[in-house]
Design a protein around this motif. Structure first.
Motif, PDB file in Angstrom:
ATOM      1  N   MET A  67       0.847  -1.192   0.000  1.00 45.20           N
ATOM      2  CA  MET A  67       0.000   0.000   0.000  1.00 45.20           C
ATOM      3  C   MET A  67       0.888   1.250   0.000  1.00 45.20           C
ATOM      4  SD  MET A  67      -3.216   0.980   0.111  1.00 45.20           S
ATOM      5  CE  MET A  67      -4.255   2.366   0.573  1.00 45.20           C
ATOM      6  N   SER A  68       0.686   2.124  -0.964  1.00 47.37           N
ATOM      7  CA  SER A  68       1.463   3.362  -1.030  1.00 47.37           C
ATOM      8  C   SER A  68       1.065   4.293   0.116  1.00 47.37           C
ATOM      9  CB  SER A  68       1.217   4.063  -2.360  1.00 47.37           C
ATOM     10  OG  SER A  68       1.595   3.232  -3.433  1.00 47.37           O
ATOM     11  N   GLU A  69       2.026   5.070   0.559  1.00 49.26           N
ATOM     12  CA  GLU A  69       1.767   5.994   1.669  1.00 49.26           C
ATOM     13  C   GLU A  69       1.997   7.426   1.203  1.00 49.26           C
ATOM     14  OE1 GLU A  69       3.470   6.986   6.151  1.00 49.26           O
ATOM     15  OE2 GLU A  69       3.884   5.055   5.198  1.00 49.26           O
ATOM     16  N   THR A  70       0.983   8.260   1.360  1.00 49.57           N
ATOM     17  CA  THR A  70       1.105   9.652   0.941  1.00 49.57           C
ATOM     18  C   THR A  70       1.885  10.469   1.953  1.00 49.57           C
ATOM     19  OG1 THR A  70      -0.104  11.664   0.336  1.00 49.57           O
ATOM     20  CG2 THR A  70      -1.112  10.262   2.014  1.00 49.57           C
ATOM     21  N   LYS A  71       2.616  11.439   1.450  1.00 49.37           N
ATOM     22  CA  LYS A  71       3.268  12.418   2.318  1.00 49.37           C
ATOM     23  C   LYS A  71       2.520  13.741   2.305  1.00 49.37           C
ATOM     24  CE  LYS A  71       7.940  10.572   2.203  1.00 49.37           C
ATOM     25  NZ  LYS A  71       9.379  10.871   2.003  1.00 49.37           N
ATOM     26  N   ASN A  72       1.395  13.781   1.605  1.00 52.86           N
ATOM     27  CA  ASN A  72       0.632  15.025   1.527  1.00 52.86           C
ATOM     28  C   ASN A  72      -0.105  15.289   2.841  1.00 52.86           C
ATOM     29  OD1 ASN A  72       1.438  15.062  -1.081  1.00 52.86           O
ATOM     30  ND2 ASN A  72      -0.587  14.945  -1.997  1.00 52.86           N
TER      31      ASN A  72
END
Length: 219
Positions: free
Chosen positions: A1-6
């Motif tokens: 699962m990709s993790e956002t830094k936004n």
């Protein structure tokens, strides 16, 4: 699962972003405010405020002289790009509304850049098909009816100069692009995004700017 830094874009954080971008000049601010005052019901069609300085930055960064804009509305994006052009630069602005673009005309004249803007009132696909062939467009800003994005793209890409930049707005379409059952404009944007990713004529990135912004460079 990709993790956002936004981070979550709260109103306070958005105000901070605007405060740390180049400020709108007096005519740009008046145009934004006039759009909301005169056309409150459709003012959401206006390009996001932070995108005006971004478009101007991209015009200067690329050294663009020949720009095509598809979807002008009241001309905030048009004004932002025209002001960043050299005196002999030109924006061909495509729209179908005399009413909306009249607001733009008023403010382009106030800013002293009306002579850099060639407004063409007609269905954009007709305007694009009538443009000269060859590779001469330096920069495109596409922010119009989503169902026609792919058709516009196919008229524009062959006319882009090598290294020319296409800037496409709303490519996240309110987050609806992840909906497997999307219909209408959301589905059209899904198909457009897939089309761009498969297009070996360009290098492209999709950014989480405003409602999604795709940048593509003609190889």
């Amino acid at each position: 699962m990709s993790e956002t830094k936004n981070p979550q874009l709260t109103p306070e954080l958005y105000d901070y972003v605007l405060a740390h971008n180049p400020p709108l000049n007096a005519v740009q601010r008046e145009l934004v405010d006039t759009t909301h005052a005169r056309l409150a019901d459709v003012a959401g069609l206006q390009t996001a405020e932070e995108q005006g300085p971004l478009l101007a930055f991209l015009v200067r960064l690329t050294g663009a002289r020949q720009i095509v804009e598809v979807g002008t509305f009241t001309g905030f994006s048009t004004l932002s790009m025209a002001q960043a052009l050299p005196a002999d630069g030109r924006v061909i602005a495509c729209d179908v509304s005399e009413e909306w673009t009249a607001v733009g005309r008023e403010h382009w004249a106030k800013a002293g850049v009306a002579d850099r803007i060639d407004l063409r009132i007609a269905p954009a696909i007709d305007t694009l098909k009538a443009l000269p062939g060859g590779q001469w467009i330096d920069l495109v800003f596409l922010d119009a009816d989503k169902d026609s994005y792919t058709a516009y793209w196919e008229e524009l890409v062959p006319r882009m100069s090598p290294g020319g930049l296409l800037v496409v707005d709303n490519t996240l379409f309110h987050g609806e692009v992840v909906d497997k059952d999307a219909t209408g404009s959301a589905r059209a944007i899904q198909e457009f995004n897939d089309h761009v990713r498969a297009d070996d004529r360009v290098d492209d990135v999709l950014l989480t700017v405003a409602d999604g912004l795709t940048l593509a460079r003609k190889k």
